[in-house]
Design an enzyme around this catalytic site. Structure first.
Site, PDB file in Angstrom:
ATOM      1  N   ASN A   1     -81.333 -21.300 103.661  1.00  0.00           N
ATOM      2  CA  ASN A   1     -81.467 -19.940 104.179  1.00  0.00           C
ATOM      3  C   ASN A   1     -81.823 -19.956 105.661  1.00  0.00           C
ATOM      4  O   ASN A   1     -82.512 -20.853 106.136  1.00  0.00           O
ATOM      5  CB  ASN A   1     -82.523 -19.174 103.393  1.00  0.00           C
ATOM      6  CG  ASN A   1     -82.134 -19.009 101.939  1.00  0.00           C
ATOM      7  OD1 ASN A   1     -80.952 -18.949 101.619  1.00  0.00           O
ATOM      8  ND2 ASN A   1     -83.113 -18.955 101.062  1.00  0.00           N
ATOM      9  N   ILE A   2     -81.392 -18.930 106.364  1.00  0.00           N
ATOM     10  CA  ILE A   2     -81.626 -18.840 107.807  1.00  0.00           C
ATOM     11  C   ILE A   2     -82.656 -17.771 108.154  1.00  0.00           C
ATOM     12  O   ILE A   2     -82.871 -17.469 109.318  1.00  0.00           O
ATOM     13  CB  ILE A   2     -80.303 -18.552 108.562  1.00  0.00           C
ATOM     14  CG1 ILE A   2     -79.696 -17.219 108.130  1.00  0.00           C
ATOM     15  CG2 ILE A   2     -79.322 -19.698 108.374  1.00  0.00           C
ATOM     16  CD1 ILE A   2     -78.505 -16.771 108.965  1.00  0.00           C
ATOM     17  N   ASP A   3     -83.324 -17.225 107.150  1.00  0.00           N
ATOM     18  CA  ASP A   3     -84.176 -16.051 107.358  1.00  0.00           C
ATOM     19  C   ASP A   3     -85.632 -16.343 107.705  1.00  0.00           C
ATOM     20  O   ASP A   3     -86.394 -15.431 108.007  1.00  0.00           O
ATOM     21  CB  ASP A   3     -84.120 -15.142 106.133  1.00  0.00           C
ATOM     22  CG  ASP A   3     -84.417 -15.873 104.834  1.00  0.00           C
ATOM     23  OD1 ASP A   3     -85.107 -16.920 104.861  1.00  0.00           O
ATOM     24  OD2 ASP A   3     -83.954 -15.403 103.781  1.00  0.00           O
TER      25      ASP A   3
ATOM     26  N   HIS B   1     -79.625 -25.169 107.579  1.00  0.00           N
ATOM     27  CA  HIS B   1     -78.652 -24.368 108.320  1.00  0.00           C
ATOM     28  C   HIS B   1     -79.291 -23.680 109.516  1.00  0.00           C
ATOM     29  O   HIS B   1     -78.748 -22.716 110.051  1.00  0.00           O
ATOM     30  CB  HIS B   1     -77.991 -23.347 107.396  1.00  0.00           C
ATOM     31  CG  HIS B   1     -77.161 -23.989 106.335  1.00  0.00           C
ATOM     32  ND1 HIS B   1     -76.904 -23.400 105.126  1.00  0.00           N
ATOM     33  CD2 HIS B   1     -76.536 -25.194 106.294  1.00  0.00           C
ATOM     34  CE1 HIS B   1     -76.157 -24.205 104.391  1.00  0.00           C
ATOM     35  NE2 HIS B   1     -75.929 -25.303 105.078  1.00  0.00           N
TER      36      HIS B   1
ATOM     37  N   SER C   1     -76.015 -23.391  93.818  1.00  0.00           N
ATOM     38  CA  SER C   1     -75.162 -23.986  92.787  1.00  0.00           C
ATOM     39  C   SER C   1     -75.022 -25.491  92.980  1.00  0.00           C
ATOM     40  O   SER C   1     -74.454 -26.167  92.125  1.00  0.00           O
ATOM     41  CB  SER C   1     -73.778 -23.341  92.833  1.00  0.00           C
ATOM     42  OG  SER C   1     -73.189 -23.575  94.105  1.00  0.00           O
TER      43      SER C   1
END
Length: 168
Positions: free
Chosen positions: A58-60, A77, A152
């Site tokens: 996640n990039i948050d 990422h 996944s």
């Protein structure tokens, strides 16, 4: 007009038309979302001395918002915690990027040194993952338990993380 949806996260497209990303960035920018119970669970594991590392796609930056120290997080990422000029690599504050994003016109932030485009340090298609991701893979050999959530495990290199845990 994007040629395809993923183009907004392609480095080549960003270099040609950064406006598409900067329009979307307003929706993605830190502060628009709150940590989930899962983020707080990761912090609880840390507080109890049970968390060696948190790998995330996640990039948050919600892990940090939940209280997890940044040194425990490996943002494979990248994220919005920092930004650099894609031409001269000068670091810029997130506030510099936010000012451009908040205008809402899609106009990108520019480097104060060379005038190049400034991009948050999120990994776009066509860019390499951060070195920290590969440096911290060795931590998996020390893990007693690997918890996989929200993926996944189809896309590499995350798909191979499970193969790096020692079967003691």
């Amino acid at each position: 007009n994007l040629p395809h949806p993923e183009a907004v996260f392609e480095i080549g497209y960003f270099k040609r038309k950064p406006q598409a990303f900067y329009m979307l960035a307003k929706e993605l920018f830190p502060g628009n979302f709150k940590p989930t119970p899962t983020h707080h669970f990761m912090n609880l594991l840390h507080q109890k001395g049970l968390l060696l590392r948190c790998f995330t796609q996640n990039i948050d930056s919600l892990e940090a918002q939940a209280g997890l120290p940044k040194d425990l997080v490996v943002a494979a990422h990248g994220n919005f915690d920092s930004a650099h000029c894609i031409k001269c690599r000068k670091e810029h504050t997130l506030e510099h990027v936010r000012k451009a994003v908040d205008k809402g016109k899609g106009e990108p932030a520019h480097c104060t040194r060379c005038g190049g485009l400034v991009k948050p340090d999120i990994v776009f298609f066509g860019e390499n993952l951060p070195e920290r991701f590969f440096e911290r893979l060795k931590d998996l050999q020390q893990a007693d338990l690997l918890i996989i959530l929200g993926t996944s495990l189809v896309v590499q290199p995350f798909a191979s993380l499970i193969d790096r845990v020692s079967s003691r």
